[in-house]
Structures are given as C-alpha cells and as structure tokens.
Design an enzyme around this catalytic site. Structure first.
Site, PDB file in Angstrom:
ATOM      1  N   SER A 100      -7.884   4.852 -15.067  1.00  0.00           N
ATOM      2  CA  SER A 100      -6.813   4.194 -14.328  1.00  0.00           C
ATOM      3  C   SER A 100      -6.295   5.133 -13.255  1.00  0.00           C
ATOM      4  O   SER A 100      -6.832   6.201 -13.039  1.00  0.00           O
ATOM      5  CB  SER A 100      -5.666   3.834 -15.275  1.00  0.00           C
TER       6      SER A 100
ATOM      7  N   TYR B  83      -6.921   0.486 -11.788  1.00  0.00           N
ATOM      8  CA  TYR B  83      -5.685  -0.257 -12.029  1.00  0.00           C
ATOM      9  C   TYR B  83      -4.528   0.721 -12.184  1.00  0.00           C
ATOM     10  O   TYR B  83      -4.719   1.912 -12.423  1.00  0.00           O
ATOM     11  CB  TYR B  83      -5.817  -1.175 -13.247  1.00  0.00           C
TER      12      TYR B  83
ATOM     13  N   LYS C 153       0.835  -1.207   0.000  1.00  0.00           N
ATOM     14  CA  LYS C 153       0.000   0.000   0.000  1.00  0.00           C
ATOM     15  C   LYS C 153       0.861   1.246   0.000  1.00  0.00           C
ATOM     16  O   LYS C 153       2.007   1.244   0.463  1.00  0.00           O
ATOM     17  CB  LYS C 153      -0.955   0.031   1.189  1.00  0.00           C
TER      18      LYS C 153
END
Length: 126
Positions: free
Chosen positions: A25, A58, A9
C-alpha cells in the site's frame, strides 16, 4: 455516459519511507489524505518523477502531521527515499456531474508541508 476525471492529487510529494515487508500500500499522512479528498483503501496511481515509474496501489493512513509518504510491499521497489512523486485518484461521473466538479489539488514542498491548494491548473503556454 460515465467519464473518469482527476478527483485529487498530491503533487511532488517526497517519499519518506520504502518498507518492502509491510502490507502492500501507500501510507500517507492523514491530513494530506483529507486535503486531497482521498479515502482510506482508495486506489491511487503513483507517478515517480525521479525515475519515471508509474504504478497503482491503495491508501492507508499514516499519523496526522507526520508528513509520511511510505511505499510499502512491492511498491517499495519502485521508489527510493527522497524521490518526488505525484499521487493521484480518479473518479467516475456523468457529464452533468463533471460540469460542476472541481478536483482537490495539493502542492507540496520537499518536506511534504503544503505549499498551496487549488482546484485548477493554469493553461499550459509555449
């Protein structure tokens, strides 16, 4: 049995751009992608700390060293430039793999420079 664990993360990244008419994205500084163990085109979850929005998109790559965190396409409607977000990726593994696995946790300053990296989160206290 397969279980899903946090793989990596970026914690408290600052959104630098929101581009509605760009391919959908999230463009992320290539150096940060590598530090968090993400891959180009990997699915990520975005948690907007400022407004509570949570969504999937993504990874696409932004220039190394740029500090870019750009929400593109529909994701641009979920943020404002300057919002702080948590960007997370998850992986599936079996119990034996999970016993040995450590996530890549990258904590960022407001300018998206790296404050610190670790692979553990302290136990939460009262």
């Amino acid at each position: 049995m397969q279980i899903t664990l946090l793989k990596g993360k970026l914690h408290m990244a600052s959104v630098t751009q929101a581009e509605l008419w760009y391919d959908g994205s999230c463009a992320i500084d290539k150096d940060l992608v590598e530090l968090a163990g993400f891959r180009e085109f990997e699915q990520i979850d975005i948690y907007n700390v400022d407004n509570g929005e949570r969504f999937h998109t993504y990874v696409i790559l932004a220039e190394s060293g740029s500090g870019t965190i750009s929400m593109n396409g529909a994701a641009a409607r979920k943020v404002q430039v300057g919002d702080r977000v948590i960007i997370a990726a998850y992986g599936q593994m079996n119990e034996a793999e999970a016993e040995q696995f450590k996530p890549k946790l990258v904590y960022l300053n407001k300018d998206n420079s790296v404050e610190r990296t670790t692979n553990t989160i302290p136990v939460q206290k009262d």
